[in-house]
Write an enzyme that holds these catalytic residues in place. Structure first.
Site, short mmCIF file in Angstrom:
data_model
loop_
_atom_site.label_atom_id
_atom_site.label_comp_id
_atom_site.label_asym_id
_atom_site.label_seq_id
_atom_site.Cartn_x
_atom_site.Cartn_y
_atom_site.Cartn_z
N SER A 1 19.70 31.09 30.30
CA SER A 1 18.35 31.61 30.15
C SER A 1 18.38 32.40 28.85
O SER A 1 19.10 33.38 28.74
CB SER A 1 18.01 32.51 31.33
OG SER A 1 16.82 33.19 31.07
N ARG A 2 17.61 31.93 27.86
CA ARG A 2 17.77 32.52 26.53
C ARG A 2 17.02 33.83 26.35
O ARG A 2 17.35 34.60 25.46
CB ARG A 2 17.34 31.53 25.45
CG ARG A 2 18.30 30.37 25.38
CD ARG A 2 18.01 29.43 24.25
NE ARG A 2 18.62 28.14 24.57
CZ ARG A 2 17.95 27.08 24.98
NH1 ARG A 2 16.66 27.13 25.09
NH2 ARG A 2 18.59 25.99 25.31
N VAL A 3 16.02 34.09 27.16
CA VAL A 3 15.30 35.35 26.97
C VAL A 3 15.30 36.25 28.19
O VAL A 3 15.04 37.44 28.09
CB VAL A 3 13.83 35.11 26.53
CG1 VAL A 3 13.76 34.41 25.21
CG2 VAL A 3 13.07 34.34 27.58
N THR B 1 11.93 24.48 26.12
CA THR B 1 11.97 25.61 27.06
C THR B 1 12.94 26.70 26.58
O THR B 1 13.68 26.51 25.63
CB THR B 1 12.38 25.11 28.46
OG1 THR B 1 13.50 24.24 28.31
CG2 THR B 1 11.25 24.37 29.12
N ASP B 2 12.93 27.83 27.31
CA ASP B 2 13.79 28.96 26.94
C ASP B 2 15.09 28.96 27.72
O ASP B 2 15.74 29.99 27.85
CB ASP B 2 13.06 30.28 27.23
CG ASP B 2 11.70 30.33 26.58
OD1 ASP B 2 11.64 30.15 25.36
OD2 ASP B 2 10.71 30.54 27.28
#
Ligand SMILES: Nc1ncnc2c1ncn2[C@@H]1O[C@H](COP(=O)(O)OP(=O)(O)OP(=O)(O)O)[C@@H](O)[C@H]1O
Ligand SMILES: [Mg+2]
Length: 511
Positions: free
Chosen positions: A364-366, A338-339
């Site tokens: 939350s990476r994006v 997941t991101d």
């Protein structure tokens, strides 16, 4: 008795004329073993992986293990009526589910059949439950936010449309609540929601459906339910079926939110059926392809390129941990696919900090790219504030001689945590969140007593609606903080007329 050769030959000719080569079209096999939702059959030489097979009593199955002399089949339905020696025939079709608008507002099982007692679902469209995820060139990057309406998420772990964000935590830590509130918050946002309930109690699913109905969220939602009483294969395919339903909308340019609640139970169902199919067990007895089971599912979440219509599918998979152990097999797998993850902490939950999101480990990476600018401004220092508060709070227990700076930090931290609390089913629009966090950031809440923080927040929102709706509108429309001092002035105006509850008491005592 004499036999006329002409008669016989004409009879044979007639028979031959009516003969149809049915067997080779259907290709039937014979069941050689049946048990616990799984069967084996021989004679299905040409069966394809994932092909739908029909047993003689009308129950369907899906071809799984294709071996040299037999085929492993997961049975999609009641397997007690199937016996060894029964015939099973190929359908030539890959497993499909009905899709389309007709499913909105409905509760269906893993095969897309209605289970809400509201009658037949009229749609002539269907999609295969397994589909290759969109490739690199078919995607574009995440740039539009998916507002959950939950302050701590939208501020600290923002989610973008097309992103995959894991919700992970122990049992009873509010995982489902976050999922449902996010669906409720999509009202009027033109987002189609799909809630896939896997291995939950029927009564729990029922309650979730009622909640969605009560808040007017069912109209734009499809609920796919494979409850705990369903056979393992139904639990295993439920998320793929949900993804297929979502893809129909995504490929038509719509934005979709899909929730898999939860993938731990799906993994357990897959382990169960794999063991019965005699696949070699690996770590924690899961089969070797358990990672692929989840990765191919979550890869189907995407933001499509403009050429493909620009639709999106945002996935919020849920994973349940045991005693907060995120390093177990399934949690680490899904974290890596997941991101980002929203980590729910059971200690915080029981201490009353709800939603119990651990700001330190949730990322939350994006989503940051998609976050509303105004929110980015007011939430910029939030994570640091919380971290330094947590650090100080443990020291502060020991001594009372704290310098003013430390005391100020503590006060800010306590109030931040208070502001981030949010009740069930009360999602907030982004402009209200922004103004609240603005008031916090500008120090207006530091002087308010802890008991008054929540009242301050709700009265501020009411005040803004009554007197400065234009500022709310402008944040909503532009996504930016209003230029100049208008917002600061408005909040100052409110803060000056706010009645602290203990000052009332004080005034009464003074008299
Ligand atoms: N923000 C909140 N404020 C108050 N109560 C909450 C909040 N979030 C969840 N709860 C309550 O906590 C309980 C557990 O929530 P929920 O069912 O969402 O947890 P879960 O992690 O999905 O549990 P399970 O492990 O059973 O799936 C519910 O009774 C719910 O009403
Ligand atoms: Mg739950």
């Amino acid at each position: 008795m004499s036999i006329k050769t002409e008669e016989i030959s004409s009879l044979i000719k007639k028979q031959l004329a009516n003969y149809q080569d049915k067997v080779s079209v259907e290709e039937t096999g014979t069941v050689t073993y049946v048990g616990d939702g799984v069967a084996r059959a021989d004679g299905l030489e040409n069966a394809m992986a994932g092909e739908l097979l029909e047993f003689s009593n009308g129950v369907y199955g899906m071809a799984q293990n294709l071996e040299s002399n037999d085929v492993g089949i997961v049975i999609l339905g009641d397997y007690t009526g199937i016996r060894e020696g029964d015939t099973v025939k190929r359908t030539g079709r890959i497993m499909e589910v009905p899709v389309g608008d007709a499913l909105l507002g409905r509760v269906v099982d893993s095969l897309g059949r209605p289970i809400d007692g509201l009658g037949e679902i009229k749609t002539d469209k269907s999609r295969p439950i397994e589909r290759k995820a969109p490739g690199v060139m078919e995607r574009k990057s995440v740039s539009e936010p998916l507002q959950t309406g939950i302050k701590v998420i939208d501020a600290l772990v923002p989610i973008g449309r097309g992103q995959r964000e894991l919700i992970i935590g122990d049992r009873k830590t509010g995982k489902t609540a976050i999922a449902l509130d996010t669906i409720i918050n999509q009202k009027g946002q033109d987002v189609i929601c799909i809630y896939v309930a896997i291995g939950q109690k029927e009564s729990t699913v029922r309650a979730s459906v009622e909640t969605l109905r009560k808040y007017g969220a069912l109209d734009y939602t499809i609920v796919v339910s494979a409850s705990a009483s369903n056979p393992a294969p139904m639990l295993y395919i439920a998320p793929y079926a949900g993804a297929a339903m979502g893809e129909e909308f995504m490929f038509n340019g719509k934005d979709v939110l899909i929730i898999y609640d939860d993938l731990s139970k799906q993994a357990d169902a897959y382990r169960e059926l794999s063991l019965i199919l005699r696949r070699p067990p690996g770590r924690e007895a899961y089969p070797g392809d358990i990672f692929y089971t989840h990765s191919r599912l979550l890869e189907r979440a995407a933001r499509l390129s403009d050429d493909l219509g620009g639709g999106s599918m945002t996935a919020l998979p849920i994973i349940q941990t045991q005693a907060g152990d995120v390093s177990a097999y399934i949690p680490t797998n899904v974290i890596s696919i997941t991101d980002g993850q929203i980590f729910l902490d059971s200690d915080e939950f029981y201490a009353g900090q709800r939603p119990a999101i651990d700001a330190g480990t949730s990322v939350s990476r994006v989503g940051g790219d998609a976050q509303v600018k105004a929110m980015k401004k007011v939430a910029g220092t939030l994570r640091l504030d919380i971290a330094s508060y947590n650090e100080l709070a443990s020291f502060a227990q020991f001594g009372s001689d704290l310098d003013a700076a430390t005391q100020a930090k503590l006060a800010r931290g306590q109030r931040t945590m208070e502001v981030l609390k949010q009740g069930l089913h009360q999602p907030l629009p982004v402009e209200e969140q922004v103004v609240t966090l603005f008031a916090l950031q500008q120090g207006f809440i530091d002087k308010i007593s802890m008991d008054d923080v929540q009242r301050f927040e709700s009265e501020l929102a009411a005040f803004m609606h009554a007197n400065h709706q234009d500022l709310y509108d402008s944040i909503k429309k532009t996504g930016k903080l209003p230029e100049g001092d208008d917002l600061l002035n408005a909040v100052t105006e409110f803060a000056n007329q706010f009645q602290p509850s203990d000052s009332n008491k004080q005034a009464a005592e003074d008299k």
